[in-house]
Structures are given as structure tokens and as C-alpha cells.
Design a protein around this motif. Structure first.
Motif, PDB file in Angstrom:
ATOM      1  N   GLY A  13       0.726  -1.220  -0.060  1.00  0.00           N
ATOM      2  CA  GLY A  13      -0.062  -0.033  -0.236  1.00  0.00           C
ATOM      3  C   GLY A  13       0.861   1.386   0.110  1.00  0.00           C
ATOM      4  O   GLY A  13       0.710   2.269  -0.673  1.00  0.00           O
ATOM      5  N   ASN A  14       1.911   1.204   0.887  1.00  0.00           N
ATOM      6  CA  ASN A  14       2.701   2.257   0.911  1.00  0.00           C
ATOM      7  C   ASN A  14       3.557   2.634  -0.524  1.00  0.00           C
ATOM      8  O   ASN A  14       3.549   3.561  -0.843  1.00  0.00           O
ATOM      9  CB  ASN A  14       3.752   2.421   2.049  1.00  0.00           C
ATOM     10  N   VAL A  15       3.914   1.315  -1.074  1.00  0.00           N
ATOM     11  CA  VAL A  15       4.647   1.769  -2.347  1.00  0.00           C
ATOM     12  C   VAL A  15       3.765   2.100  -3.123  1.00  0.00           C
ATOM     13  O   VAL A  15       3.917   3.070  -4.216  1.00  0.00           O
ATOM     14  CB  VAL A  15       5.231   0.377  -2.805  1.00  0.00           C
ATOM     15  N   ASN A  16       2.525   1.723  -3.383  1.00  0.00           N
ATOM     16  CA  ASN A  16       1.453   2.007  -4.801  1.00  0.00           C
ATOM     17  C   ASN A  16       1.204   3.451  -4.319  1.00  0.00           C
ATOM     18  O   ASN A  16       0.889   4.329  -5.148  1.00  0.00           O
ATOM     19  CB  ASN A  16       0.154   1.268  -4.404  1.00  0.00           C
ATOM     20  N   GLU A  17       1.044   4.115  -2.978  1.00  0.00           N
ATOM     21  CA  GLU A  17       0.577   5.300  -2.845  1.00  0.00           C
ATOM     22  C   GLU A  17       1.702   6.119  -3.126  1.00  0.00           C
ATOM     23  O   GLU A  17       1.407   7.079  -3.759  1.00  0.00           O
ATOM     24  CB  GLU A  17       0.298   5.614  -1.431  1.00  0.00           C
ATOM     25  N   ALA A  18       2.956   5.881  -2.851  1.00  0.00           N
ATOM     26  CA  ALA A  18       3.988   6.696  -3.271  1.00  0.00           C
ATOM     27  C   ALA A  18       4.252   6.770  -4.917  1.00  0.00           C
ATOM     28  O   ALA A  18       4.363   7.609  -5.313  1.00  0.00           O
ATOM     29  CB  ALA A  18       5.474   6.338  -2.620  1.00  0.00           C
ATOM     30  N   ILE A  19       4.098   5.736  -5.559  1.00  0.00           N
ATOM     31  CA  ILE A  19       4.314   5.826  -6.885  1.00  0.00           C
ATOM     32  C   ILE A  19       3.118   6.573  -7.546  1.00  0.00           C
ATOM     33  O   ILE A  19       3.177   7.215  -8.427  1.00  0.00           O
ATOM     34  CB  ILE A  19       4.391   4.359  -7.445  1.00  0.00           C
ATOM     35  N   GLY A  20       1.863   6.297  -6.903  1.00  0.00           N
ATOM     36  CA  GLY A  20       0.746   7.147  -7.530  1.00  0.00           C
ATOM     37  C   GLY A  20       0.797   8.635  -7.271  1.00  0.00           C
ATOM     38  O   GLY A  20       0.609   9.481  -8.248  1.00  0.00           O
ATOM     39  N   LYS A  21       1.333   8.922  -6.299  1.00  0.00           N
ATOM     40  CA  LYS A  21       1.546  10.422  -5.877  1.00  0.00           C
ATOM     41  C   LYS A  21       2.540  10.798  -6.932  1.00  0.00           C
ATOM     42  O   LYS A  21       2.667  12.087  -7.558  1.00  0.00           O
ATOM     43  CB  LYS A  21       2.011  10.584  -4.195  1.00  0.00           C
TER      44      LYS A  21
END
Length: 56
Positions: free
Chosen positions: A10-18
Motif C-alpha cells: 500500500g505504501n509503495v502504490n501510494e508513493a508511486i501514485g503520488k
């Protein structure tokens, strides 16, 4: 263990999304918004698993 994995994903996807949201391409920005939402959902799933003891 599932709790930790979900939270990390979740943290990785959120960071990449941002990061994608800062693109000049509108399609990439839209993908970034969707990926950030996915990341937040994964983190929530991880928190629920943690609260329930990974039984789900």
C-alpha cells in the motif's frame, strides 16, 4: 505476515501514485490517482488484518 505485506504494498502504490500525479501527461496523472487510491485501500486491508489477527 499478511498485514505487513499489505501495508508495504500500500505504501509503495501510494508513493508511486503520488509521483505519477506530477506528470505532464493527463493519462499518467489519472493512473497516479487510481494507484494512490489502490495503495490506501491496501493499507486499510493490512490494518484490518492486523486487528483481526490475519484470520481473513
Amino acid at each position: 505476515m499478511g498485514e505487513l505485506v499489505d501495508k508495504i504494498k500500500g505504501n509503495v502504490n501510494e508513493a508511486i501514485g503520488k509521483a505519477k500525479q506530477h506528470s505532464d501527461d493527463p493519462e499518467t496523472r489519472d493512473e497516479g490517482v487510481a494507484q494512490e487510491i489502490k495503495g490506501k485501500a491496501q493499507q486499510t486491508i493490512g490494518k484490518v488484518k492486523g486487528a483481526l489477527g490475519d484470520d481473513i
